[in-house]
Design an enzyme around this catalytic site. Structure first.
Site, PDB file in Angstrom:
ATOM      1  N   THR A 137       0.839  -1.197   0.000  1.00 32.60           N
ATOM      2  CA  THR A 137       0.000   0.000   0.000  1.00 32.60           C
ATOM      3  C   THR A 137       0.876   1.250   0.000  1.00 32.60           C
ATOM      4  O   THR A 137       1.944   1.279   0.618  1.00 32.60           O
ATOM      5  CB  THR A 137      -1.022   0.009   1.163  1.00 32.60           C
ATOM      6  OG1 THR A 137      -1.797   1.198   1.078  1.00 32.60           O
ATOM      7  CG2 THR A 137      -0.363  -0.071   2.526  1.00 32.60           C
ATOM      8  N   GLU A 138       0.417   2.270  -0.723  1.00 33.89           N
ATOM      9  CA  GLU A 138       1.199   3.500  -0.937  1.00 33.89           C
ATOM     10  C   GLU A 138       1.589   4.174   0.366  1.00 33.89           C
ATOM     11  O   GLU A 138       2.632   4.817   0.461  1.00 33.89           O
ATOM     12  CB  GLU A 138       0.391   4.515  -1.762  1.00 33.89           C
ATOM     13  CG  GLU A 138       0.095   4.088  -3.171  1.00 33.89           C
ATOM     14  CD  GLU A 138      -1.267   3.451  -3.296  1.00 33.89           C
ATOM     15  OE1 GLU A 138      -1.545   2.472  -2.564  1.00 33.89           O
ATOM     16  OE2 GLU A 138      -2.073   3.911  -4.121  1.00 33.89           O
ATOM     17  N   ASN A 139       0.713   4.064   1.383  1.00 33.52           N
ATOM     18  CA  ASN A 139       1.029   4.730   2.640  1.00 33.52           C
ATOM     19  C   ASN A 139       2.023   3.935   3.487  1.00 33.52           C
ATOM     20  O   ASN A 139       2.208   4.230   4.664  1.00 33.52           O
ATOM     21  CB  ASN A 139      -0.241   5.073   3.425  1.00 33.52           C
ATOM     22  CG  ASN A 139      -1.174   3.907   3.582  1.00 33.52           C
ATOM     23  OD1 ASN A 139      -1.233   3.021   2.740  1.00 33.52           O
ATOM     24  ND2 ASN A 139      -1.913   3.871   4.665  1.00 33.52           N
ATOM     25  N   GLY A 140       2.663   2.944   2.893  1.00 34.65           N
ATOM     26  CA  GLY A 140       3.851   2.388   3.520  1.00 34.65           C
ATOM     27  C   GLY A 140       3.751   1.068   4.242  1.00 34.65           C
ATOM     28  O   GLY A 140       4.263   0.941   5.355  1.00 34.65           O
ATOM     29  N   ALA A 187       7.784   3.713  -0.527  1.00 33.87           N
ATOM     30  CA  ALA A 187       6.628   3.027  -1.129  1.00 33.87           C
ATOM     31  C   ALA A 187       6.555   3.310  -2.623  1.00 33.87           C
ATOM     32  O   ALA A 187       6.210   2.441  -3.422  1.00 33.87           O
ATOM     33  CB  ALA A 187       5.336   3.472  -0.447  1.00 33.87           C
TER      34      ALA A 187
END
Lengths: 267, 238
Positions: B51-54, B93
């Site tokens: 996920t982009e938020n890490g 990310a």
């Protein structure tokens, strides 16, 4: 003569010992933000939802008489109502606040974000940015893809003035940008995003400013640490130097200038 | 909203998408229907959700009791932890995304063209607002939001689109040319809808699977470009 003075000065510093050792902990958010000036470019940490939003700092900033601010973040102004809609049955912490407080006060003149508002949520009231514009506020908006935003911030921290990325090639974002073919593929030239202050969320700090985070709340916070002239971190708690295992420190203290203990449960 | 006959529901679309996830793959799921696919990984496969938020290696959607503000996916949904999960910053990310380390990115779409162009960040076109993003947002109607879609569409190894086949008013979303703002060009390789599974090939769009009860003609009737019907056309396999 000057030599003697310096010697006396050094003896004095040695005597007061502990109090002059490096300590980045500041008593209040207000104090930590006291030098923010009109027209400052502010990096807002977090992702845009509960978990990692520097709520205490943003709330304090909304109480300071500064304006013409540029807010930079992934989705820094969605507001509380959007959070409640997104959280569905989860209880959004009372302590939650974001950059929409600054919009409400007319403190913002520019927004640099990947998500200024969201089409998928229908709220009772318009999104804060929509409302501010409809009320006649003059706010410039720069839409930036999330990864390009993260890299522009990272580049600023790393002293890289610009870079090429395939993101946005062949789209609207090509406008006014240099496009270069590299290995047969188009890339856009993107510049480092320079900022005056970074306001970030972290889980724990020591007085050197070393930081650790928690889960996905790390997000843009660790990216923004050290990417502005001054980095201010709000944390759940401060621990003794040496308590944070050097192997797990995410943000080395050198990137952090001030640390404040946050008000309330989370951000 | 009740689905017309022969259409699969969102969970079923997500289930079909999840069949593409092979053992050991790193997969990123976009918001909406794609985000549901984390709940349908085939038994015996280790799939690592990014996920982009890490985070890498999260599990399924979390229940209210399990939900933790520090473990969310990029669709603002709480997810569960899994052994072997890791956390990282946002720039990391996206280094993973930009660097081509994501095997599959599943994205929602407003339109996909026959060439595999993707439009999924703006309901509308900048031209409609004289090229002025502020004027567009000011209308309050479907404000544009890029998020991580452009980075994923440009950086992931393979893009799968998961969406409904038509808009609410029945217009095709698989089109000859996108009229909405483009996310990335020639990036989509597979389209999974509530009616069909379509592969984007240099020759054109190949209809590979049809929802139960639908004929190629039913699908063609709500698809703008001409579909090439695969010799081995099947019913959607779950």
């Amino acid at each position: 003569m000057a030599g003697t003075q310096i010697r006396i000065f050094l003896i004095f510093w040695r005597l007061v010992g502990v109090s002059v050792k490096m300590n980045k902990i500041v008593a209040s958010a207000r104090e930590a933000l006291a030098d923010i000036f009109n027209g400052a470019v502010i990096l807002c940490g977090g992702f845009g939802c509960v978990g990692g939003m520097p709520s205490t700092l943003l709330k304090a900033l909304s109480e300071l008489p500064v304006k013409n601010l540029t807010l930079v973040g992934n989705a820094p102004v969605l507001g509380l109502e959007a959070q409640k809609t997104a959280a569905r049955t989860m209880q959004v912490p009372e302590s939650y606040a974001d950059g929409s407080l600054l919009l409400k006060n007319g403190q913002v003149s520019k927004l640099i974000a990947s998500v200024p508002a969201m089409a998928i949520y229908r709220l009772q009231e318009p999104f804060p940015i929509v409302k501010a514009l409809q009320e006649g506020q003059d706010i410039e908006i720069e839409l930036v893809p999330q990864g390009t935003l993260a890299e522009r911030i990272r580049a600023a921290r790393a002293g890289i003035p610009a870079f090429y990325t395939g993101t946005g090639a062949g789209t609207l974002l090509e406008k006014d940008k240099e496009v270069r073919q590299i290995d047969g593929r188009p890339y856009l030239l993107e510049y480092a995003l320079k900022a005056d202050f970074a306001l970030i969320w972290a889980y724990q700090a020591d007085r050197y400013g070393n930081l650790i985070y928690k889960g996905t709340s790390r997000t843009f916070n660790a990216t923004m640490a050290g990417a502005a002239a001054v980095t201010v971190a709000e944390v759940a708690g401060v621990v003794e130097t040496g308590e944070l295992d050097p192997e797990i420190i995410v943000t080395p203290g050198m990137y952090v200038d001030r640390v404040v203990v946050r008000q309330g449960e989370t951000g | 909203m009740s689905m017309p006959e022969g259409r699969m529901d969102e969970q079923t679309i997500a289930m079909r998408v999840a069949r593409e996830f092979q053992d050991g793959m790193v997969v990123n799921l976009g918001g909406g229907i794609p985000s549901l696919a984390c709940n349908f990984v085939a038994e015996g496969r280790d799939v690592f959700f990014h996920t982009e938020n890490g985070a890498l290696g999260y599990g399924g959607t979390a229940s209210l009791e399990e939900a933790d503000w520090d473990l969310f996916n990029a669709s603002f949904q709480p997810v569960t932890p899994l052994p072997g999960m890791s956390f990282f910053s946002h720039d990391e990310a996206f280094a993973m995304i930009r660097g081509g380390h994501i095997d599959i990115s599943v994205l929602g779409a407003l339109e996909v063209s026959e060439k595999g162009d993707l439009a999924n960040w703006a309901i509308g076109n900048m031209k409609d607002h004289n090229g002025n993003v502020v004027a567009w947002i000011k209308t309050g109607r479907f404000p544009p939001a890029i998020g991580g879609a452009m980075d994923l569409a440009a950086g992931a190894k393979r893009i799968i689109v998961a969406m409904t086949h038509t808009t609410r008013d029945g217009s095709p979303k698989v089109v000859k040319k996108c009229k909405y703002e483009i996310t990335a060009r020639k990036c989509v390789s597979l389209i999974v809808t509530d009616m069909a599974v379509i592969e984007v090939t240099p020759e054109g769009l190949v209809l590979k699977e049809a929802a139960p009860g639908l004929t190629p003609d039913d699908i063609q009737a709500v698809t703008e470009p001409e579909l090439i019907v695969a010799d081995d056309l099947k019913e959607v396999e779950l």
